[in-house]
Design a protein around this motif. Sequence first.
Motif, PDB file in Angstrom:
ATOM      1  N   ALA A 104       3.704 -77.605 -17.493  1.00 19.85           N
ATOM      2  CA  ALA A 104       2.342 -77.069 -17.502  1.00 19.85           C
ATOM      3  C   ALA A 104       1.296 -78.179 -17.415  1.00 19.85           C
ATOM      4  N   HIS A 105       1.605 -79.342 -17.999  1.00 21.52           N
ATOM      5  CA  HIS A 105       0.669 -80.459 -17.977  1.00 21.52           C
ATOM      6  C   HIS A 105       0.554 -81.044 -16.567  1.00 21.52           C
ATOM      7  N   LEU A 106       1.685 -81.074 -15.869  1.00 24.94           N
ATOM      8  CA  LEU A 106       1.667 -81.576 -14.498  1.00 24.94           C
ATOM      9  C   LEU A 106       0.786 -80.725 -13.592  1.00 24.94           C
ATOM     10  N   LEU A 107       0.690 -79.440 -13.898  1.00 18.45           N
ATOM     11  CA  LEU A 107      -0.176 -78.556 -13.121  1.00 18.45           C
ATOM     12  C   LEU A 107      -1.620 -78.622 -13.604  1.00 18.45           C
ATOM     13  N   ALA A 108      -1.804 -78.754 -14.924  1.00 20.02           N
ATOM     14  CA  ALA A 108      -3.150 -78.682 -15.496  1.00 20.02           C
ATOM     15  C   ALA A 108      -4.044 -79.829 -15.051  1.00 20.02           C
ATOM     16  N   ILE A 109      -3.495 -81.016 -14.930  1.00 18.32           N
ATOM     17  CA  ILE A 109      -4.336 -82.174 -14.613  1.00 18.32           C
ATOM     18  C   ILE A 109      -4.941 -82.077 -13.211  1.00 18.32           C
ATOM     19  N   PRO A 110      -4.163 -81.812 -12.152  1.00 17.93           N
ATOM     20  CA  PRO A 110      -4.798 -81.655 -10.832  1.00 17.93           C
ATOM     21  C   PRO A 110      -5.704 -80.432 -10.754  1.00 17.93           C
ATOM     22  N   LEU A 111      -5.388 -79.350 -11.481  1.00 11.65           N
ATOM     23  CA  LEU A 111      -6.279 -78.195 -11.511  1.00 11.65           C
ATOM     24  C   LEU A 111      -7.630 -78.566 -12.119  1.00 11.65           C
ATOM     25  N   ALA A 112      -7.601 -79.307 -13.225  1.00  6.15           N
ATOM     26  CA  ALA A 112      -8.839 -79.736 -13.861  1.00  6.15           C
ATOM     27  C   ALA A 112      -9.641 -80.647 -12.932  1.00  6.15           C
ATOM     28  N   LYS A 113      -8.947 -81.504 -12.230  1.00  8.26           N
ATOM     29  CA  LYS A 113      -9.617 -82.393 -11.278  1.00  8.26           C
ATOM     30  C   LYS A 113     -10.306 -81.574 -10.183  1.00  8.26           C
ATOM     31  N   ALA A 114      -9.612 -80.564  -9.672  1.00 13.04           N
ATOM     32  CA  ALA A 114     -10.177 -79.727  -8.607  1.00 13.04           C
ATOM     33  C   ALA A 114     -11.372 -78.923  -9.103  1.00 13.04           C
ATOM     34  N   LEU A 115     -11.358 -78.533 -10.390  1.00 14.51           N
ATOM     35  CA  LEU A 115     -12.440 -77.736 -10.961  1.00 14.51           C
ATOM     36  C   LEU A 115     -13.552 -78.586 -11.562  1.00 14.51           C
ATOM     37  N   GLY A 116     -13.418 -79.899 -11.472  1.00 14.23           N
ATOM     38  CA  GLY A 116     -14.461 -80.780 -11.984  1.00 14.23           C
ATOM     39  C   GLY A 116     -14.509 -80.854 -13.496  1.00 14.23           C
ATOM     40  N   LYS A 117     -13.379 -80.663 -14.171  1.00 11.05           N
ATOM     41  CA  LYS A 117     -13.320 -80.713 -15.624  1.00 11.05           C
ATOM     42  C   LYS A 117     -12.732 -82.060 -16.073  1.00 11.05           C
ATOM     43  N   PRO A 118     -13.370 -82.741 -17.007  1.00 12.85           N
ATOM     44  CA  PRO A 118     -12.813 -84.009 -17.483  1.00 12.85           C
ATOM     45  C   PRO A 118     -11.523 -83.798 -18.268  1.00 12.85           C
ATOM     46  N   VAL A 119     -10.614 -84.742 -18.122  1.00 14.62           N
ATOM     47  CA  VAL A 119      -9.312 -84.678 -18.791  1.00 14.62           C
ATOM     48  C   VAL A 119      -9.074 -85.985 -19.542  1.00 14.62           C
ATOM     49  N   VAL A 120      -8.748 -85.874 -20.822  1.00 12.69           N
ATOM     50  CA  VAL A 120      -8.275 -87.020 -21.601  1.00 12.69           C
ATOM     51  C   VAL A 120      -6.773 -86.840 -21.780  1.00 12.69           C
ATOM     52  N   LEU A 121      -6.018 -87.822 -21.304  1.00 13.64           N
ATOM     53  CA  LEU A 121      -4.555 -87.775 -21.392  1.00 13.64           C
ATOM     54  C   LEU A 121      -4.096 -88.813 -22.410  1.00 13.64           C
ATOM     55  N   THR A 122      -3.561 -88.346 -23.522  1.00  8.13           N
ATOM     56  CA  THR A 122      -2.994 -89.245 -24.528  1.00  8.13           C
ATOM     57  C   THR A 122      -1.505 -89.372 -24.249  1.00  8.13           C
ATOM     58  N   GLN A 123      -1.074 -90.584 -23.892  1.00  8.85           N
ATOM     59  CA  GLN A 123       0.312 -90.814 -23.507  1.00  8.85           C
ATOM     60  C   GLN A 123       1.067 -91.470 -24.656  1.00  8.85           C
ATOM     61  N   HIS A 124       2.146 -90.827 -25.071  1.00  3.24           N
ATOM     62  CA  HIS A 124       2.925 -91.299 -26.217  1.00  3.24           C
ATOM     63  C   HIS A 124       4.156 -92.095 -25.810  1.00  3.24           C
ATOM     64  N   ILE A 125       4.816 -91.696 -24.729  1.00  5.82           N
ATOM     65  CA  ILE A 125       6.082 -92.337 -24.372  1.00  5.82           C
ATOM     66  C   ILE A 125       6.018 -92.933 -22.974  1.00  5.82           C
ATOM     67  N   GLY A 126       6.910 -93.894 -22.734  1.00  5.80           N
ATOM     68  CA  GLY A 126       7.045 -94.506 -21.419  1.00  5.80           C
ATOM     69  C   GLY A 126       8.481 -94.380 -20.943  1.00  5.80           C
ATOM     70  N   ASP A 127       9.040 -95.480 -20.446  1.00  5.09           N
ATOM     71  CA  ASP A 127      10.442 -95.464 -20.025  1.00  5.09           C
ATOM     72  C   ASP A 127      11.348 -95.301 -21.246  1.00  5.09           C
ATOM     73  N   ILE A 128      12.465 -94.616 -21.053  1.00  2.88           N
ATOM     74  CA  ILE A 128      13.454 -94.430 -22.113  1.00  2.88           C
ATOM     75  C   ILE A 128      14.791 -94.973 -21.622  1.00  2.88           C
ATOM     76  N   GLU A 129      15.364 -95.875 -22.388  1.00  2.00           N
ATOM     77  CA  GLU A 129      16.648 -96.468 -22.000  1.00  2.00           C
ATOM     78  C   GLU A 129      17.799 -95.561 -22.422  1.00  2.00           C
ATOM     79  N   TYR A 130      17.901 -94.397 -21.763  1.00  2.00           N
ATOM     80  CA  TYR A 130      19.019 -93.496 -22.022  1.00  2.00           C
ATOM     81  C   TYR A 130      20.338 -94.219 -21.746  1.00  2.00           C
ATOM     82  N   SER A 131      21.368 -93.883 -22.492  1.00  2.00           N
ATOM     83  CA  SER A 131      22.688 -94.450 -22.208  1.00  2.00           C
ATOM     84  C   SER A 131      23.209 -93.951 -20.865  1.00  2.00           C
TER      85      SER A 131
END
Length: 398
Positions: free
Chosen positions: A113-140
Amino acid sequence: MNIFPPRKTATCREKPRLLLLTHYYPAHRGGVEIVAGQLAARLAECYDIHWLAADCDPVPDIAGITCTPQRAWNALEKHGLPWPVWSFRHWWRLRGMIAESDILHIHDFIYPAHLLAIPLAKALGKPVVLTQHIGDIEYSNPLLRNILKAINRSFGRWMLGMSSQAVFISPRVKTGFEAYTKFSRTPLYWPNGVDSRIFKPSPLPATRSKLRELHGLDPMKPVLLFVGRFVERKGLPLLRQMVEMRPDWQWCFAGWGPLDPTAWQEPNVFVWQGRQGASLASLYQLADLLILPSHGEGFPLVVQESLACGTPAIVSEETAAGGPEFPGCIIPVAHSPQKPDPAHWISVIENQLNTDKQAQYRQLSAEKAKQSWCWENLATNYKKLFAGLVNRERTQKR
């Protein structure tokens, strides 16, 4: 679908409308959703907040916040991948929800849902603050590891670059994305807060002994604590090896998940589920050390909570790099998820248990945590950020 209260008349002061998106609600007990709830509760005085997340858990009852659970398919979580997928009907409504809002706050880009919400907000002219918690994960698993890296360098780079403002809770994650992302504004590093009214040290050593007795533990034996989901990424297989190597230590686990330590049937293992708030704080307070051999995290909230309770944390070097330097309080251990070394972890734990500075480190942990991680200060930062973005957007539309 109207999700916010009707607009007030021009003569009344009107709160901006904030649409909050997370993958789960706080009852799911993950760090991301707990952080979102703590922050939203402090923002509600200034914003009309509507919170959308998967319907996997009861919704929080927070004054000033309306929660609308979204029906979702969540079968992947039992395989260690918390990735709920909303039903099509809710995805279809998302555009209208965004159109009604003044600003979006999204925690982590990677959920459908987040992957869809960000470009939708951009298209509608709504500001988006994205708080990013994780990055790469060294899965086994090398396939999972490389898939996530590819997602971060494609969708992640796109979503973070498209957002009005990116906020990182970990300098390590921030540095990782900065290597390949062109941001619209300089990204920020704002660590999560801790509620010092709940997560605080036990007042006296005698109180810690009493707490151990109340939890069925021997006050005279070392107590090592793990808090989090019982999954491979959190280091449960490695912890099992350590449990077997040191049967004279008491190993306490607070959490949930498929790799439940109860199934190990070891007499030195104690497991609690459903702990949160004060009941979780008591476990931090009674422990000698928090042990977290995890990988692929930003800077886990459980480390902050443990330190706030005066309990030092032994974590992987990767996890330690996600937070500030707290010598003697955050103890980093060289750790490879592909080639874990339980003997090395045991050696580091022994050294910390035997140090004559243990009381000093417990006091220092609590003091530095209280100074560094204040929810009120963090909420003030977000209030200023949101206000600036909303005012800029309104000015541009005039």
